[in-house]
Enzyme design. Sequence first.
Site, PDB file in Angstrom:
ATOM      1  CE  LYS A 124      -3.904  -1.857   2.695  1.00  0.00           C
ATOM      2  NZ  LYS A 124      -4.973  -1.672   1.685  1.00  0.00           N
TER       3      LYS A 124
ATOM      4  NE  ARG B 223     -10.743 -10.010  -1.869  1.00  0.00           N
ATOM      5  CZ  ARG B 223     -11.041  -9.096  -2.788  1.00  0.00           C
ATOM      6  NH1 ARG B 223     -11.358  -9.465  -4.023  1.00  0.00           N
ATOM      7  NH2 ARG B 223     -11.042  -7.815  -2.488  1.00  0.00           N
TER       8      ARG B 223
HETATM    9  N1  BES Z   1      -8.110  -3.756   4.477  1.00  0.00           N
HETATM   10  C1  BES Z   1      -8.293  -3.374   3.126  1.00  0.00           C
HETATM   11  C2  BES Z   1      -9.610  -2.657   2.872  1.00  0.00           C
HETATM   12  C3  BES Z   1      -9.815  -1.326   3.547  1.00  0.00           C
HETATM   13  C4  BES Z   1      -9.697  -0.168   2.829  1.00  0.00           C
HETATM   14  C5  BES Z   1     -10.196  -1.246   4.863  1.00  0.00           C
HETATM   15  C6  BES Z   1      -9.927   1.045   3.440  1.00  0.00           C
HETATM   16  C7  BES Z   1     -10.418  -0.035   5.473  1.00  0.00           C
HETATM   17  C8  BES Z   1     -10.290   1.116   4.758  1.00  0.00           C
HETATM   18  C9  BES Z   1      -8.265  -4.614   2.238  1.00  0.00           C
HETATM   19  O1  BES Z   1      -7.479  -5.665   2.674  1.00  0.00           O
HETATM   20  C10 BES Z   1      -7.713  -4.192   0.927  1.00  0.00           C
HETATM   21  O2  BES Z   1      -6.582  -3.823   0.887  1.00  0.00           O
HETATM   22  N2  BES Z   1      -8.522  -4.263  -0.107  1.00  0.00           N
HETATM   23  C11 BES Z   1      -8.120  -3.878  -1.413  1.00  0.00           C
HETATM   24  C12 BES Z   1      -8.597  -4.915  -2.389  1.00  0.00           C
HETATM   25  C13 BES Z   1      -8.071  -4.735  -3.769  1.00  0.00           C
HETATM   26  C14 BES Z   1      -6.593  -5.044  -3.812  1.00  0.00           C
HETATM   27  C15 BES Z   1      -8.823  -5.652  -4.694  1.00  0.00           C
HETATM   28  C16 BES Z   1      -8.766  -2.537  -1.721  1.00  0.00           C
HETATM   29  O3  BES Z   1      -9.910  -2.327  -1.337  1.00  0.00           O
HETATM   30  O4  BES Z   1      -8.084  -1.698  -2.307  1.00  0.00           O
HETATM   31 MN    MN Z   2      -5.456  -5.488   2.067  1.00  0.00          MN
END
Ligand code: BES
Ligand code: MN
Length: 505
Positions: A283, A357
């Site tokens: 990230k 997931r």
């Molecule tokens: N933990 C994150 C989702 C999240 C985003 C939680 C903002 C709280 C606030 C999750 O694990 C994630 O990183 N999801 C990705 C998925 C993508 C790579 C398909 C996302 O939402 O960007």
């Molecule tokens: Mn994530």
Amino acid sequence: METKLIAANPAETETECLVVFALDHGSNKKPEPKLSPANATIEQAAADLISSGEVSGKAFETVLLHRPQGLKAKRLLVVGCGKKKDYSHTELRKAAGTALRALKPKLIQSCAFVVPELPTGAEDAVRSIVEGAYVADFDPDTYRTDRKDFSTKEITVIAPQNSEVAKLQRAAEQARIIGQSQNFTRELVNEPSNRLTPTMLADRARQMCESMGLKCEIMGPEKIKAMKMGAFWSVAQGSDEEPRLIVIRYEPGVTDGKPAPEKPVLGLVGKGITFDTGGISIKPADGMEKMKYDMAGGAAMIGTMRAIAQLKPRIKVIGIVCATENMPSGKAQKPGDVQIAMSGKAIEIINTDAEGRLVLADGLHYARTLGCTHLIDAATLTGACVVALGHANAGVFSNNEDAYQHFTRALERSGEKFWRMPLDQEYLDQIRSNIADIMNTGGRWGGASTAAVFLKEFVEDTPWIHLDIAGTAWIEDSKSWIAKGPSGIGVRSIIEWVRSYDGGV
Ligand code: BES
Ligand code: MN
Ligand code: ZN
């Protein structure tokens, strides 16, 4: 905080502060504040505040009066509940919280709420006041060295003199359990990842279970691998911190009434990522500190089990939390890797940041192997859900209308806001893989739904509710009734969902 319920004349009640609610009966042009319930002595004491317009009944307005005439209370706090036509237990819950948070910084640590009229009845009013007060009492400043303990010591709930005290006392007691359990969840979510590793989360869960009389089983890396939880392990393998699979069991005791054989076994599965860096698909630095709350779904399940242990519904409930960090390292999984989940399904990893997931896939399948007949999961799963619904609503998905009906009834009681999102076949087509059964991401569009249909592949036909709480688990701006920081979203609704299978008692 202690909670007392009495049936008494509020004018005769000695307290640091008497809290009374006001509703606006007027039109948009002209406010017409009225205290609820109507009480001549209190109205007299507040007459100048009302005639001057200082009390308008506007939602969450607070006006404090010292030495109110004719009352035994040292102070009188009038709290607005808004327009009469919009008034419900949700407004009352927030208004009660607002009162407590207005008094807290003034170091007024005990107060007495006069139970107002409510269309859904006095029990509901008592419940809303007590839940609202507990939720309001929480502040997230755990590690401030100048932290002052402004916590409220005691609240008294003053019911009308002719009310059924035993019933109301029960409502207050249950609301206390629910409010404290929501705060227990918030404490866990608030912890930074260096102070709440998967191991420490499991320890906190175990301690809670010991004090509440719940069975708790905690499994580490060897057991996770031995059970062939390849999806869960694929996330955990990249971290130096060991993962933990937390399993909490509640069974009704003989004294609580034997469960009928056809009774469901409810499985509560939570995402417990104690820190989500994204892994190799790392990230950006901006805002990454927030990813300490990526275990909010898991914490919601632990808080829910804490409440269930005390509310004692006559059904079996199993709480499962898959706790791990998501880290980049030489051992971390990489995009393109193929992982075999516990169910046997092959998953092509496209983005290591879609880790929630993966851990839930094995958590949900495991719940089915334990005999769960109905499943609910909670997870800070997708940024896409935040894009779709913002911070006002969390997402809810379901493959079963009956389970979903139970959930909507639960929402009516909890006052939490969830919005239903779709699970169509088309989203599943987006995650088909060339090399394996499914991919862990489905492209740019419909990200909350592609994540949800991914999970659906692992619950199959078991009635299931999926809660995506990414946008609601953390409150960005404080409200008059709740601090900014961890919200504890889901706890109250999941508790009510569980109770709905026991006739909603
Ligand atoms: N933990 C994150 C989702 C999240 C985003 C939680 C903002 C709280 C606030 C999750 O694990 C994630 O990183 N999801 C990705 C998925 C993508 C790579 C398909 C996302 O939402 O960007
Ligand atoms: Mn994530
Ligand atoms: Zn995550």
